[in-house]
Scaffold this motif. Sequence first.
Motif, PDB file in Angstrom:
ATOM      1  N   ALA A   1       0.698  -1.670  -0.278  1.00 33.03           N
ATOM      2  CA  ALA A   1      -0.454  -0.175  -0.123  1.00 33.03           C
ATOM      3  C   ALA A   1       0.875   1.334  -0.014  1.00 33.03           C
ATOM      4  N   PHE A   2       0.587   1.841  -0.298  1.00 35.95           N
ATOM      5  CA  PHE A   2       0.599   3.528  -0.744  1.00 35.95           C
ATOM      6  C   PHE A   2       0.893   4.746   0.393  1.00 35.95           C
ATOM      7  N   ASP A   3       1.421   4.927   0.885  1.00 36.02           N
ATOM      8  CA  ASP A   3       1.312   6.432   2.010  1.00 36.02           C
ATOM      9  C   ASP A   3       1.565   7.693   1.416  1.00 36.02           C
ATOM     10  N   ARG A   4       1.028   7.744   2.914  1.00 30.94           N
ATOM     11  CA  ARG A   4       1.440   9.775   2.350  1.00 30.94           C
ATOM     12  C   ARG A   4       2.633  10.483   3.521  1.00 30.94           C
ATOM     13  N   LYS A   5       3.606  11.335   2.785  1.00 32.88           N
ATOM     14  CA  LYS A   5       4.948  11.326   3.833  1.00 32.88           C
ATOM     15  C   LYS A   5       4.840  12.805   4.013  1.00 32.88           C
ATOM     16  N   ASN A   6       4.263  13.867   5.138  1.00 35.48           N
ATOM     17  CA  ASN A   6       3.897  14.940   4.567  1.00 35.48           C
ATOM     18  C   ASN A   6       4.811  15.867   5.504  1.00 35.48           C
TER      19      ASN A   6
ATOM     20  N   LEU B   1      -5.290   6.153  -3.373  1.00 35.38           N
ATOM     21  CA  LEU B   1      -4.235   5.055  -3.998  1.00 35.38           C
ATOM     22  C   LEU B   1      -5.049   3.577  -3.321  1.00 35.38           C
ATOM     23  N   LEU B   2      -5.768   2.609  -4.003  1.00 29.76           N
ATOM     24  CA  LEU B   2      -5.778   1.259  -3.128  1.00 29.76           C
ATOM     25  C   LEU B   2      -5.218   0.456  -2.983  1.00 29.76           C
TER      26      LEU B   2
END
Length: 503
Positions: free
Chosen positions: A93-98, A306-307
């Motif tokens: 899975a994809f994550d957001r790195k803020n 993103l799924l």
Amino acid sequence: MLDLTFATPKPKVIQGAKHDWELVIGMEIHAQVASNAKLFSGASTTFGAEPNTNVSFVDCAMPGMLPVLNEFCVEQAVRTGLGLKAQINLTSAFDRKNYFYPDLPQGYQISQLYHPIVGEGEVIVEMGSGIARRVRIERIHLEQDAGKSIHDIDPNLSFVDYNRTGVALMEIVSRPDIRGPEEAAAYVGKLRQILRYLGTCDGNMQNGNLRADVNVSVCRPGQYEKYQETQDFSHLGTRCEIKNMNSMRFIQQAIEYEARRQIAILEDGGSIVQETRLYDPDKGETRSMRSKEEAHDYRYFPDPDLLPLEIEQAWVDGIAATMPELPDAKKARFMADFGLTDYDASVLTAELDAARYFEAVAQGRDGKLAANWVINELFGRLKKEGQEIADSPVSAAQLGGIVELISAGTISGKIAKDLFEIVWTEGGDPAAIVEARGMKQVTDTGAIEAAVDAIIAENPAQVEKAKQNPKLAGWFVGQVMKATGGKAAPAAVNDLVMKKLGL
């Protein structure tokens, strides 16, 4: 080194003012995926384009634009994992790195913190014949690259080039298994070699397509072994990360400096602050960049656009079926099939183009002789001319023809070097050149004997000296070779000289 029978190298030991210290190094390699399009857009990845020309609306984070995953980039990551004998995760899975930075228009980077596409693997790093370090790979995840801030165009303004924004990267994270500067450089080199064989990254460090973040810490002797037994990081020292290294030489220099900096602090009674540092190659030192952030500082969360990525084992198996022969396997085969030494096989498999060239030269011919000509004559000339093997004026078929002529006794080694020069500068078929220019080796013992007799008759004083000191017989061999234009068979000349001189 397919059988993995090797000795482990000793760790680098640095003597401090009070104690001995050992290095512990882990690396995060950012490898640009070899793909024509970016990870979540169709924008080009071509290097060297005019600033801000390879940019889509998605890359610029325009409102309403949604990322679409590039399937080929996923395939390349899977191929890399297979090449490193790693676990392929069928669900990731994809994550957001803020974080905020001018070259990150979205205000976050899409990465894979919690569920990477590739799990644990390994790289075997040779440090000499029969000596190698097994470096464990913790994970490989896909993520976007950021853009590039430019500060040297205007004295008052900074500019941003978004061409790299959104380019697909594979972050290859190692365990802290590397124990010295030389090992660190060798690890990067081996990983680069594997990626190039796989075709998943071109490994061009100058263009920034392969960059390393180097985590360095020091510990007292014996502490690392306790870590290995328990996997408890408290036995190791506090690490500092040196960012964005793109030179193997600078990697070694940075590690050496950083280790000594940490040792000096510890021996003075201080403690190491976990931080991110930069290496200044002009001053030969690292300097603080920022305090080392933890995962919570980036406020990671699953990317809502993103799924989860789900792939099938059959698809992975299909990729596995197309895997090329990798460096270790090729080296072992070259040694077995062509009788090469460990060193020669290593040189010839260092680059895929060189390995392919050599194999074309050696196929059906004397492998050792072919290796000698490829390494010494061809590589030597290419280095002198500053050329790559892909640009060689002498093709594998032409060099193979020269090797055949030597093996058949048609030409001597000396004539072969002259022939190589002709083919390099003029081209042509080696056999036809030898025939047309009368370059065949003289094997007629009658003709050779006549030349030997003439040289002996003309030099009676030298004959007496040679009888007193047999080493001087080589002078006669040289004179006969000179008289025959280098065409006489050297072995036949030597035998006749020794016979005629009674030695």
